[in-house]
Design a protein around this motif. Structure first.
Motif, PDB file in Angstrom:
ATOM      1  N   VAL A  11       0.824  -1.204   0.000  1.00 12.36           N
ATOM      2  CA  VAL A  11       0.000   0.000   0.000  1.00 12.36           C
ATOM      3  C   VAL A  11       0.861   1.258   0.000  1.00 12.36           C
ATOM      4  N   LEU A  12       2.103   1.148   0.546  1.00 10.76           N
ATOM      5  CA  LEU A  12       2.980   2.301   0.572  1.00 10.76           C
ATOM      6  C   LEU A  12       3.552   2.633  -0.791  1.00 10.76           C
ATOM      7  N   ALA A  13       3.427   1.699  -1.723  1.00 14.18           N
ATOM      8  CA  ALA A  13       4.092   1.856  -3.016  1.00 14.18           C
ATOM      9  C   ALA A  13       3.302   2.706  -4.003  1.00 14.18           C
ATOM     10  N   LEU A  14       2.243   3.362  -3.574  1.00 12.61           N
ATOM     11  CA  LEU A  14       1.384   4.125  -4.466  1.00 12.61           C
ATOM     12  C   LEU A  14       1.617   5.623  -4.296  1.00 12.61           C
ATOM     13  N   GLY A  15       1.471   6.329  -5.384  1.00 10.66           N
ATOM     14  CA  GLY A  15       1.324   7.774  -5.300  1.00 10.66           C
ATOM     15  C   GLY A  15       2.592   8.568  -5.114  1.00 10.66           C
ATOM     16  N   MET A  16       3.672   8.310  -5.840  1.00 10.37           N
ATOM     17  CA  MET A  16       4.866   9.125  -5.729  1.00 10.37           C
ATOM     18  C   MET A  16       5.257   9.656  -7.098  1.00 10.37           C
ATOM     19  N   SER A  17       5.677  10.899  -7.137  1.00 10.46           N
ATOM     20  CA  SER A  17       6.184  11.452  -8.389  1.00 10.46           C
ATOM     21  C   SER A  17       7.691  11.491  -8.352  1.00 10.46           C
ATOM     22  N   VAL A  73      11.405  -1.917   4.427  1.00  4.88           N
ATOM     23  CA  VAL A  73      10.714  -0.647   4.168  1.00  4.88           C
ATOM     24  C   VAL A  73      11.611   0.284   3.358  1.00  4.88           C
ATOM     25  N   LEU A  74      12.877   0.372   3.763  1.00 12.61           N
ATOM     26  CA  LEU A  74      13.814   1.246   3.050  1.00 12.61           C
ATOM     27  C   LEU A  74      13.977   0.826   1.589  1.00 12.61           C
ATOM     28  N   GLU A  75      14.031  -0.481   1.347  1.00 16.01           N
ATOM     29  CA  GLU A  75      14.188  -0.955  -0.029  1.00 16.01           C
ATOM     30  C   GLU A  75      12.926  -0.737  -0.843  1.00 16.01           C
ATOM     31  N   LEU A  76      11.783  -0.834  -0.189  1.00 18.58           N
ATOM     32  CA  LEU A  76      10.547  -0.528  -0.896  1.00 18.58           C
ATOM     33  C   LEU A  76      10.545   0.921  -1.382  1.00 18.58           C
ATOM     34  N   TYR A  77      11.075   1.827  -0.559  1.00 15.67           N
ATOM     35  CA  TYR A  77      11.195   3.228  -0.982  1.00 15.67           C
ATOM     36  C   TYR A  77      12.117   3.353  -2.195  1.00 15.67           C
ATOM     37  N   VAL A  78      13.231   2.604  -2.181  1.00 21.36           N
ATOM     38  CA  VAL A  78      14.158   2.628  -3.315  1.00 21.36           C
ATOM     39  C   VAL A  78      13.450   2.136  -4.580  1.00 21.36           C
ATOM     40  N   GLY A  79      12.766   1.006  -4.463  1.00 23.21           N
ATOM     41  CA  GLY A  79      12.076   0.450  -5.619  1.00 23.21           C
ATOM     42  C   GLY A  79      10.991   1.366  -6.144  1.00 23.21           C
ATOM     43  N   ARG A  80      10.236   1.952  -5.232  1.00 22.52           N
ATOM     44  CA  ARG A  80       9.165   2.854  -5.645  1.00 22.52           C
ATOM     45  C   ARG A  80       9.720   4.042  -6.426  1.00 22.52           C
ATOM     46  N   TYR A  81      10.800   4.626  -5.905  1.00 19.11           N
ATOM     47  CA  TYR A  81      11.401   5.767  -6.586  1.00 19.11           C
ATOM     48  C   TYR A  81      11.943   5.366  -7.958  1.00 19.11           C
ATOM     49  N   ALA A 366      14.333   6.749   7.977  1.00 21.51           N
ATOM     50  CA  ALA A 366      13.354   6.032   7.155  1.00 21.51           C
ATOM     51  C   ALA A 366      12.518   7.003   6.327  1.00 21.51           C
ATOM     52  N   GLN A 367      13.199   7.899   5.633  1.00 20.97           N
ATOM     53  CA  GLN A 367      12.505   8.899   4.834  1.00 20.97           C
ATOM     54  C   GLN A 367      12.099   8.304   3.485  1.00 20.97           C
ATOM     55  N   PRO A 368      10.841   8.422   3.108  1.00 22.75           N
ATOM     56  CA  PRO A 368      10.442   8.009   1.762  1.00 22.75           C
ATOM     57  C   PRO A 368      11.213   8.822   0.710  1.00 22.75           C
ATOM     58  N   LEU A 369      11.576   8.186  -0.377  1.00 23.78           N
ATOM     59  CA  LEU A 369      12.296   8.851  -1.458  1.00 23.78           C
ATOM     60  C   LEU A 369      11.281   9.412  -2.437  1.00 23.78           C
ATOM     61  N   THR A 370      11.272  10.725  -2.568  1.00 23.03           N
ATOM     62  CA  THR A 370      10.269  11.409  -3.376  1.00 23.03           C
ATOM     63  C   THR A 370      10.938  12.478  -4.227  1.00 23.03           C
ATOM     64  N   GLU A 371      10.142  13.168  -5.022  1.00 26.55           N
ATOM     65  CA  GLU A 371      10.658  14.283  -5.806  1.00 26.55           C
ATOM     66  C   GLU A 371      11.242  15.353  -4.910  1.00 26.55           C
ATOM     67  N   ALA A 372      10.619  15.580  -3.756  1.00 23.42           N
ATOM     68  CA  ALA A 372      11.118  16.579  -2.817  1.00 23.42           C
ATOM     69  C   ALA A 372      12.317  16.071  -2.019  1.00 23.42           C
ATOM     70  N   GLN A 373      12.389  14.759  -1.822  1.00 22.44           N
ATOM     71  CA  GLN A 373      13.491  14.152  -1.073  1.00 22.44           C
ATOM     72  C   GLN A 373      14.077  12.990  -1.881  1.00 22.44           C
ATOM     73  N   PRO A 374      14.748  13.292  -2.987  1.00 19.63           N
ATOM     74  CA  PRO A 374      15.281  12.216  -3.832  1.00 19.63           C
ATOM     75  C   PRO A 374      16.511  11.580  -3.200  1.00 19.63           C
ATOM     76  N   PRO A 375      16.858  10.385  -3.637  1.00 18.78           N
ATOM     77  CA  PRO A 375      18.122   9.803  -3.196  1.00 18.78           C
ATOM     78  C   PRO A 375      19.287  10.595  -3.778  1.00 18.78           C
ATOM     79  N   GLY A 376      20.467  10.364  -3.230  1.00 16.76           N
ATOM     80  CA  GLY A 376      21.648  10.960  -3.839  1.00 16.76           C
ATOM     81  C   GLY A 376      21.904  10.352  -5.204  1.00 16.76           C
ATOM     82  N   ARG A 377      22.501  11.118  -6.076  1.00 19.17           N
ATOM     83  CA  ARG A 377      22.869  10.627  -7.409  1.00 19.17           C
ATOM     84  C   ARG A 377      24.179  11.280  -7.808  1.00 19.17           C
ATOM     85  N   VAL A 378      25.191  10.470  -8.066  1.00 22.20           N
ATOM     86  CA  VAL A 378      26.499  10.967  -8.476  1.00 22.20           C
ATOM     87  C   VAL A 378      26.860  10.331  -9.810  1.00 22.20           C
ATOM     88  N   ALA A 379      27.103  11.149 -10.809  1.00 25.72           N
ATOM     89  CA  ALA A 379      27.572  10.648 -12.103  1.00 25.72           C
ATOM     90  C   ALA A 379      29.038  10.255 -11.959  1.00 25.72           C
TER      91      ALA A 379
END
Length: 404
Positions: A11-17, A73-81, A366-379
């Motif tokens: 149910v947590l996997a719904l509704g993220m941009s 839970v943390l991995e579900l956030y990763v997958g959702r994002y 345990a912060q959900p990964l969202t558009e406002a709080q994205p994970p780090g990304r390093v090229a």
């Protein structure tokens, strides 16, 4: 089903941009993800780590080395994002479940890696049935992810051991081990019984590089790394560990010192170029096949370990990078992301590599990964290639240096 909470967490996997948009002149063609498993319990119930402090380690509600509930839970956030990032990049269908050829997941045959893959899928594709490939019996290392020495040549072994010894000699870890001793009270531990002046002295470290086995260290370096790993897992666990380091681990300078031990340990064992190319050989070959076979899925997920990521990066000669907001160079839940892009006008394809990862704060809180709080990304800059990535031919030369 390894993780019984999966159905409750769907149910947590719904509704993220998601925040990423495809460049106007390029189209993402394919992605290969190499992931480290998420939060697991440390191995401290008995043995060297238990004897290395007079304190009592906190109890965990899962077995040693197993993915925790919070890790799920943390991995579900990763997958959702990531699921929404891939849809927004127009690599996967914008709605609905996957089509044949869209996605494939293959995880090492341990509880923490199989469970990590299941939670990733639950977050990325809620309500859809997606199988996770498991090639070996649970608890048995899959050869693809087993970071062992393959080369049985005596000369190779001598070069590997020399490289490890030289890397250790070039490391100034004494200040960091002093911090670790203060936190763990190592001189007062059972390991120091009967010794009047007992310390973590890295000069007692010995290495092994035997074919069929992982590169290994014994002595103070291995013990110090294990202690830091246990403290890091407790830090990520967050609220369940109210007094970190038994109340003696409470500032950023201490964490940076501890991270230096853990990161250097991984670099010494898996980061010397020749050892890295040997250990990471099966994964390098898999990435090569996935990116060159027209029948490959659009998205491939490989779930392994920090040694897999560290050795693969070293094999590609990528060592000088940092991950803002993280202590570890190969953090839990992090993803190496190989991307194949095609220029819409010229048709030229390029390979890019990025490290996508949850920050320390995102893991601990345990912060959900969202558009406002994205994970780090390093090229990550691939050697010999332009900032915009490698041509296919250049990437092939990186994968096959002997053919240059």
């Amino acid at each position: 089903m390894i993780c019984p909470l999966r159905s409750l967490l769907l149910v947590l996997a719904l509704g993220m941009s998601t925040a990423t948009a495809t460049a106007a002149d390029e189209q993402l063609q394919q992605v290969v993800l190499l992931s480290r498993h998420n939060l697991r319990a440390p191995v401290v119930a008995s043995g060297a780590l238990a004897n290395a402090t007079p304190e009592t380690w906190p109890r965990w509600d899962v077995g040693a080395g197993e993915l925790t509930t919070k890790g799920g839970v943390l991995e579900l956030y990763v997958g959702r994002y990531m699921g929404q990032w891939l849809r927004q990049a127009q690599l996967l269908p914008a709605t609905g479940c996957l089509q044949p050829g869209d996605f494939h997941a293959h995880a090492n045959s341990l509880q923490r890696t199989q469970a990590t893959a299941e939670f990733f899928v639950a977050g990325a594709f809620p309500g859809c049935h997606v199988a996770i490939e498991q090639r070996m019996a649970l608890g048995t290392m899959d050869p693809l992810f087993n970071p062992v020495i393959h080369n049985g040549d005596t000369a190779f072994r001598k070069r590997a051991l020399l490289a490890m010894q030289q890397a250790l000699a070039a490391s100034d870890l004494a200040p960091a081990t002093s911090v670790l001793e203060q936190i763990t009270r190592y001189p007062q531990s059972a390991a120091c019984t009967g010794r009047s002046d007992c310390h973590l002295v890295l000069s007692d470290t010995t290495f092994s590089a035997e074919p069929g086995n992982e590169p290994r260290a014994s002595g103070s370096l291995a013990l110090a790394s294990g202690l830091v790993d246990a403290l890091l897992m407790e830090h990520y666990q967050g609220s369940g560990i109210p007094r970190e380091g038994w109340g003696r681990l409470n500032n950023e300078a201490q964490w940076k010192a501890l991270a230096q031990i853990r990161n250097r340990y991984q670099d010494i064992l898996f980061g010397t170029p020749e050892v890295a190319r040997d250990v990471a050989g099966p994964l390098l070959a898999r990435v090569d096949v996935l990116l060159n076979d027209q029948a490959s899925p659009k998205v491939s997920l490989l779930v392994g370990h920090d040694s897999n990521i560290g050795s693969l990066l070293a094999a590609l000669a990528i060592s000088d990078y940092s991950l803002p907001g993280q202590y570890e160079k190969t953090p839990i839940g992090g993803l190496l992301q190989f991307e194949r892009w095609r220029d819409r006008h010229s048709g030229v394809e390029r390979i890019r590599l990025a490290y996508v990862y949850p920050t320390t704060a995102q893991l601990r809180n345990a912060q959900p990964l969202t558009e406002a709080q994205p994970p780090g990304r390093v090229a990550l800059r691939l050697p010999g290639c332009a900032a915009r990535g490698c041509t296919v031919a250049q990437f092939q030369r990186l994968l096959h240096p002997a053919a240059r």
